[in-house]
Structures are given as C-alpha cells and as structure tokens.
Motif scaffolding. Structure first.
Motif, PDB file in Angstrom:
ATOM      1  N   HIS A 106      -3.157   2.718  -3.260  1.00 40.08           N
ATOM      2  CA  HIS A 106      -2.122   2.973  -2.254  1.00 40.08           C
ATOM      3  C   HIS A 106      -0.742   2.668  -2.832  1.00 40.08           C
ATOM      4  O   HIS A 106       0.206   3.437  -2.645  1.00 40.08           O
TER       5      HIS A 106
ATOM      6  N   HIS B 163       2.754   5.186  -3.742  1.00 43.46           N
ATOM      7  CA  HIS B 163       4.173   4.992  -3.425  1.00 43.46           C
ATOM      8  C   HIS B 163       5.013   4.950  -4.692  1.00 43.46           C
ATOM      9  O   HIS B 163       6.190   5.297  -4.667  1.00 43.46           O
TER      10      HIS B 163
ATOM     11  N   HIS C 267       1.792  11.751  -0.552  1.00 47.09           N
ATOM     12  CA  HIS C 267       1.601  10.651   0.397  1.00 47.09           C
ATOM     13  C   HIS C 267       2.765  10.593   1.399  1.00 47.09           C
ATOM     14  O   HIS C 267       2.598  10.170   2.549  1.00 47.09           O
TER      15      HIS C 267
ATOM     16  N   HIS D  64       3.685   9.794   5.699  1.00 48.62           N
ATOM     17  CA  HIS D  64       4.736   8.903   6.216  1.00 48.62           C
ATOM     18  C   HIS D  64       5.807   9.639   7.022  1.00 48.62           C
ATOM     19  O   HIS D  64       6.589   8.996   7.725  1.00 48.62           O
TER      20      HIS D  64
ATOM     21  N   HIS E  13       4.764  -0.927   7.484  1.00 44.64           N
ATOM     22  CA  HIS E  13       4.612  -0.059   6.304  1.00 44.64           C
ATOM     23  C   HIS E  13       5.125   1.366   6.579  1.00 44.64           C
ATOM     24  O   HIS E  13       5.455   2.102   5.649  1.00 44.64           O
TER      25      HIS E  13
HETATM   26 ZN   LIG Z   1       1.687   4.394   2.442  1.00 46.86          ZN
END
Ligand SMILES: [Zn+2]
Length: 287
Positions: free
Chosen positions: A101, A105, A114, A118, A198
C-alpha cells in the motif's frame, strides 16, 4: 458453486448492514449525492471483481500450489514450528500488504492508479470496492511475490483473505462508532476514523495510516496519525476534486492522462491544517 453463492450472500449481507448503518449513524457529512457516487463505485466494483477473478485469484492459487509442492518460501522452513506457522503467515501477509500500500503511494506509476481510489469525494462502504482494474492487475504481481516468499498454507491464506475483505469494508464505511469503543477496537483493527484520515485531502494525512488489518504496522513505521477530528476532514485528492473528475469515464482514464499536481486545488493552494489541530499526541484518536 454452493460455497461461492454462500460467500457472495455473506459478503452482500455484511455490505448491506454497513451501508444501512452509515446512513443511520454517519461519521462524516457527505459532500456529494449518494446515487451518482454509488453508480460509479458499483461499476468500478463489477470491473474489479472480474479483474480479480481473471488475474489475482488464479495467480494466487497457482503460487499456493507451487510453494506447497517444491517447499519454497519462508514458512516452509523446517525450523518454524507447525503451530506458529498460521499466525506468522497472517502477520507477514498483513505486514507485506502495508508495504505494498505504501508503494502504491510512493511509486508514481502505481499512484496513478491508486489515486483513482482516493479521488472518491466521500468515503463509505462502496469505496471499499472502488479500485481501478490497473491497480488490481499490478497487485496480482505483488500477490505472486508475496505468496512465493511467505508461502502460507492455502488454509491460512483463505482465512487471511476473508478477514482482509471484512476489515477493508469496515474501515471504508462511514459508520459513527462511539469514540471510546473505536479507540478500544483500534488497538486491534484499522477502524473507520483511522482510515478516514488516510483519505484526507491534506497530503501529510493521506501519507499516514497505510495498514489494512492490524494498525500496528503504522505504529512500527511511525506513519500513524489519529489526532485529526473527522469533522475537519475533506475527503479526496485536491487536484481531482471537481464533480466531473469523478464521472465514470474520466475516473477510468485518469491514470492514462497527464497527471495534475495532486496536492494543489484548482486555484493553486494546497489544503493545509491549522497547526493547533495537528499538535499533540498523533497516536491518540480524535472524535
Ligand atoms: Zn491509499
């Protein structure tokens, strides 16, 4: 076939319970209409399920068989007692997923995909299924490496998968738990307030709380941040916060387009937090 139907019914029922709970007891106030978002997220979910069925699952099953046959991987080492193996497998799978993960990022190519997860302007249980098929295809390569190196038994892997999915749905949900109950639960599991941070538009907050099942990995790597009040959190990515950025077609092709300066709003300012809000104990969960 009967097992698949049963598993589908259990996941569906669990999804409905979380979906109804977050309508009755919302944690953060939604900014966009639910129906529009839900439509986008459910189509993403359908594509995601198909991608997982075609890539991640067959890759994982092939590797589970392979490591068992040739006794390759950490947990096949004879020195590790049989009773400890399932526990160790579970911990190592969750720890390595924390790294994956974080890589999503950190590495620009992975982040392009990813980022689509978000961009969702609100966070609820439907976000848990909203992953770009490109991200899932990359993650099948990660699964291969993860299973090859750790070599969990198919049984331990199965349990890990079920708990992974259950916690993923729970942490994305917008359910308001009593703060004391959530603080207690957060000692063991990643909870909605923790994962909500997050998904904040503030860069430092997005770059925290990467854990999936156990929150301990964030403590261990000093990436934990719990002291942001949920009422102060704007969900999303600043440069992709316009309504049209979350239309289905745009969200699907976003990774293939020139990328914007993610952390700046259209007018050019990065969202920031008043210093008073971030002062204090980062490990202490705010309301
Ligand atoms: Zn994330």
């Amino acid at each position: 076939m009967r097992e698949t139907l049963f598993a589908g019914a259990v996941i569906g029922g669990y999804f409905v319970i979380l979906f109804l709970s977050e309508r009755l007891l919302p944690l953060r106030r939604p900014r966009r209409s639910l129906v529009g978002r839900l439509l986008v997220n459910l189509i993403f979910a359908a594509v995601a399920f198909a991608t997982v069925a075609l890539t991640v699952r067959p890759a994982a099953e092939a590797m589970l068989g392979w490591t068992g046959r040739i006794h390759f991987g950490l947990l096949q080492l004879p020195a590790i007692p049989a009773a400890v193996r399932p526990v160790l497998a579970f911990l190592l799978m969750d720890l390595s997923f924390y790294w994956w993960h974080r890589a999503n990022h950190r590495i620009p190519l992975l982040w392009r995909f990813h980022n689509v997860h978000h961009i969702d302007p609100d966070l609820d249980v439907s976000t848990a299924f909203r992953f770009h098929f490109g991200e899932l295809a990359f993650s099948s390569a990660f699964r291969v490496a993860q299973i090859a190196l750790i070599a969990p038994s198919p049984w331990a892997y199965g349990i890990y998968e079920v708990i992974f999915q259950a916690v993923t749905l729970f942490q994305h949900s917008n359910v308001r738990l009593p703060i004391r109950a959530e603080r207690l639960l957060n000692r063991l599991l990643v909870t909605p307030r923790m994962h909500g941070i997050h998904h904040s538009q503030v860069r430092e907050e997005t770059n925290s709380n990467y854990s999936t099942i156990f929150p301990w990995w964030d403590r261990l790597h000093r990436t934990l941040g719990l002291n942001i009040p949920q009422a102060d959190i704007e969900i999303g990515i600043p440069a992709y916060a316009a309504a049209e950025d979350n239309r289905l077609g745009n969200a699907l092709i976003t990774p293939f387009r020139r990328q914007r300066d993610y952390w700046r709003r259209e007018e050019g300012t990065p969202p920031a937090r008043e210093p008073t809000a971030v002062r204090g104990n980062r490990g202490w969960m705010s309301e």
